[in-house]
Design a protein around this motif. Structure first.
Motif: not given
Length: 793
Positions: A616, A618, A676
């Motif tokens: 991920h 963000d 995101h």
């Protein structure tokens, strides 16, 4: 319908005779245990019964561990169930049954030849099945074929490698390193796992020594070759125990006999092996009181857990420091000239650029003979120094130890094409086709899996030391693992050392912090509600056996720690280490996850920061975070106006992925408050090896976030605003005052060095395109996580 009929036929099966050894576990109980293991259509991955499958598997192996007759009976039952699944085309049951069968065969004291042929025939028929069944069966077919001609070889090699027993016939060694996130495994949880692993090194009679493992190898090898008709198990065990330290010559002889039989292959005769072991058996039991041959069962030799160590991962380089420390203590380090000066990761520059090939070296001519007694007390100790380091490094005299010669064993070698080819050959993506954007898949977008050929434990070209690295935690520990792996590959591209000596295998056990430990503030409550183990959830979706045996273990670990804390007692037997042992021994099908490179320019310092992430990324505008929260309150009250909707303007240039594999360049500007990026698919049907970008548009009519599937992207903020970027949901890897971001698949450092060497050696003057073998090599760097079956479609 076929599956229902198949499940209702199990109780009418008749067991084959097991000779004079009768199982203590009833046949009906074995069948019920196996039927409970199977993944039925009514089982839901969210149901507690689904997670209990792993516990049932562990219980079944414990039932048959203490009696060789039970193991042999279980092999008969499992092969019958597999053949039945083949007839009814119930492929969902094949992988759980096949892994259970192979793990049982390794521990079974003696298997008749007709049963070996039956198992071998079934594995050969699976070669016509689609992936991953054919990949798994190919590995098992090779093992069974070798085991048929050399009984007990799998057990012998596993013990010798895992316990690192010194010998001259089989030099492969393995070690399991368990690295856990200290934020999750601090306190009682980490103490429980550490105590469990320490208890796994002990047997029924206490801590097992190398001599105990040698006795088990000799016992198992002789029993597997001679069987219950020609071998008295208790008599042989007593004779081996009475030998004490004199067991080592017999251990070396058994290893030499079996390894010589493997080298002979089909040219040798199977009777020769049995005759040699029969002579050895008679020699061992010659002075032991003889008993009745007709009523003596075989002696069980439990398979001990591999040697493993538990570490709390506090620093990025801890994993390589522990590995270097372990390798130096290994007997293999002598043959590879493994020196502390060359392999100390604490002194190595893990973040520097590849060393140019034209760096000037200063060498000092030595006038001494090299013999310690010929050195004068005033003679300095000399070493090689880089020209670039001349300003900070000086030659110094060794005044404290004037009679010792202190010099480097070697100098840093200029990187060339040969060493970069070694790096590329070690890459698991090697030879699968080139790809600019998605790690070697060519025109297909689906994630790559498999590569079981490199996992063949009988390959002559396998590296002598295998480090099995088990990561325990959530997405944060995987991001840390990807970063450490990238820096390792970067350092190896500068100077190849460990790549030529050590094979790496990565395993992952998803464990998240107990939700009850979160505070009740809104931010932590939000984190506790979302899935913090997205990669583990994805592996559970594509591999049901991983879901039962690995993800279920991660869910049970916090509960076990809580139960142990309440009872204030030590567990009767190791449980977690048994589970980890099963995973690292049978999980041989890797699933590859692309590591992505991030380049960020900071507005405060005008510097560029580079990092990598795996799952991920963000992005959020801090000034709009509080404002957006207040807008939500207005929306709930119904007082929200269109003028209140706001956000920062962001320009994006990205490559959008398509099903044809041809990326399309696009660009746009949007107003948003946060975005995101995820590299892990949210569902099995969306298994695309790409990034998923989602962001909210305050002025959009739709309440859903805008979603794009991309392979790379460049983001630039305007209006003088800055972003706060967090990688892999790790607050320790948060960057503030970010003005622009460049995200792309991370290039393999070995490939980068190879391209530099090619350009400097003028091997590619016509154009900059890949030529020769380069076009078949993967440019991207991916992290392989081992599972039981890979991706099951």
């Amino acid at each position: 319908m076929n599956k229902i009929q198949w499940l209702n036929q199990s109780k009418r099966c008749i067991m084959e005779p097991t000779g004079l050894c009768s199982p203590t576990v009833p046949e009906s109980e074995l069948y019920r245990s196996i039927q409970a293991l199977l993944l039925k259509e009514t089982d839901s991955p969210q149901s507690p019964d689904y997670f209990n499958k792993g516990m049932l598997r562990w219980t079944l192996h414990k039932k048959v561990q203490n009696n060789p007759a039970n193991s042999l009976a279980l092999v008969w039952v499992l092969i019958k169930e597999l053949e039945k699944a083949e007839r009814w085309d119930c492929r969902k049951f094949i992988i759980p049954l096949l892994h259970t069968l192979m793990y049982t065969i390794i521990q079974t004291a003696y298997i008749p030849d007709e049963l070996y042929k039956r198992v071998y025939g079934f594995c050969k028929r699976l070669l016509t099945y689609p992936h991953p069944y054919c990949a798994i069966s190919l590995n098992f077919t090779r093992q069974i074929k070798t085991e048929t001609s050399v009984p007990g070889l799998m057990y012998q090699r596993m013990i010798v490698a895992e316990q690192r027993l010194k010998n001259v016939h089989y030099s492969f060694q393995e070690r399991v390193f368990v690295f856990a996130d200290p934020d999750i495994f601090s306190g009682a949880l980490g103490q429980m796992i550490s105590a469990d692993i320490e208890a796994s090194a002990s047997g029924p009679e206490g801590l097992m020594s190398p001599l105990d493992h040698m006795r088990n190898v000799v016992q198992h090898s002789i029993q597997a070759a001679l069987g219950f008709e020609q071998c008295q198990g208790p008599k042989l065990a007593q004779a081996l125990k009475d030998m004490g330290q004199d067991i080592e010559p017999y251990f070396q002889e058994v290893l030499a006999t079996l390894e010589h039989r493997v080298e002979e292959g089909s040219r040798g005769e199977g009777g020769t092996l049995r005759d040699r072991l029969r002579q050895l058996y008679n020699k061992i039991v010659a002075n032991t009181h003889s008993g009745s041959l007709s009523h003596q069962p075989l002696r069980n030799c439990p398979l001990p857990n591999p040697e493993m160590s538990f570490h709390l991962w506090t620093q990025d380089l801890d994993i390589w420091r522990e590995l270097a420390k372990c390798f130096r203590s290994s007997s293999l380090s002598e043959s590879f000239s493994f020196s502390q000066e060359n392999e100390d990761f604490e002194l190595g520059d893990m973040s520097g650029e590849p060393v140019p090939s034209d760096v000037t070296r200063i060498s000092i001519q030595s006038t001494d003979s090299g013999i310690e007694r010929d050195l004068s007390s005033s003679e300095p100790s000399l070493s090689y120094v880089d020209a670039a380091d001349m300003n900070t490094c000086e030659f110094q005299k060794n005044e404290q130890e004037p009679k010792k010669l202190s010099r480097q064993k070697c100098i840093r070698i200029k990187p060339n094409i040969k060493y970069s080819m070694i790096m590329l050959g070690d890459d698991p993506s090697f030879g699968v086709g080139g790809s600019e954007g998605r790690g070697g898949r060519g025109t297909t977008l689906q994630r790559r899996t498999g590569s079981s050929g490199s996992q063949n434990s009988f390959s002559k070209h396998q590296k002598r030391f295998t480090a099995k690295i088990v990561a325990m935690g959530d997405d944060r520990v995987l991001g840390q693992l990807a970063k450490a792996y990238f820096f390792f590959r970067k350092r190896e591209a500068q100077r190849v050392s460990l790549t030529m000596k050590i094979a790496f295998q990565f395993y992952y056990i998803p464990v998240r912090k107990d939700p009850t430990t979160f505070s009740l503030d809104k931010d932590n409550l939000k984190d506790s509600e979302r899935d913090l183990c997205t990669l583990g959830s994805y592996l559970s979706m594509v591999d049901s056996w991983y879901n039962c045996n690995v993800k279920s273990l991660g869910c049970m670990i916090p509960k076990l720690a809580k139960m142990q804390k309440e009872s204030s007692g030590r567990p009767a037997e190791p449980f977690i280490s048994d589970w980890i042992s099963y995973y690292v021994r049978t999980g041989r099908q890797p699933v590859y996850f692309t590591i992505y490179s991030v380049k960020m320019s900071l507005s405060c310092t005008k510097d560029t920061v580079e990092d990598v992430f795996l799952t991920h990324l963000d992005m959020v505008f801090p000034e709009f975070k509080q404002l957006f929260a207040s807008l939500k309150e207005k929306q709930k009250k119904g007082t929200l106006k269109a003028a209140d909707m706001c956000g920062a303007v962001v320009s994006m240039n990205y490559k959008k992925v398509t099903l044809s594999g041809r990326d399309v360049d696009k660009g746009m500007s949007r107003r948003m408050t946060e975005a995101h990026i995820s590299a892990v698919p949210s569902s099995e049907t969306e298994d695309l090896n790409c990034l998923t970008l989602s962001f909210n548009e305050p002025q959009a009519k739709s309440k859903n976030n805008t979603v794009f599937q991309i392979s790379s992207i460049k983001i630039h903020t305007s209006e003088g605003r800055s972003l706060t970027v967090t990688l892999d949901r790790d607050c320790r890897r948060t960057f503030k005052h970010v003005q622009s971001i460049d995200i792309s698949p991370c290039l393999d450092p070995g490939y980068c060095v190879q391209q530099i060497m090619r350009s400097k050696s003028k091997l590619n003057l016509r154009d900059n395109k890949d030529a020769g073998l380069s076009k078949y090599m993967s440019k991207g760097l991916s992290l392989p996580i081992n599972t039981f079956a890979g991706i099951v479609n």
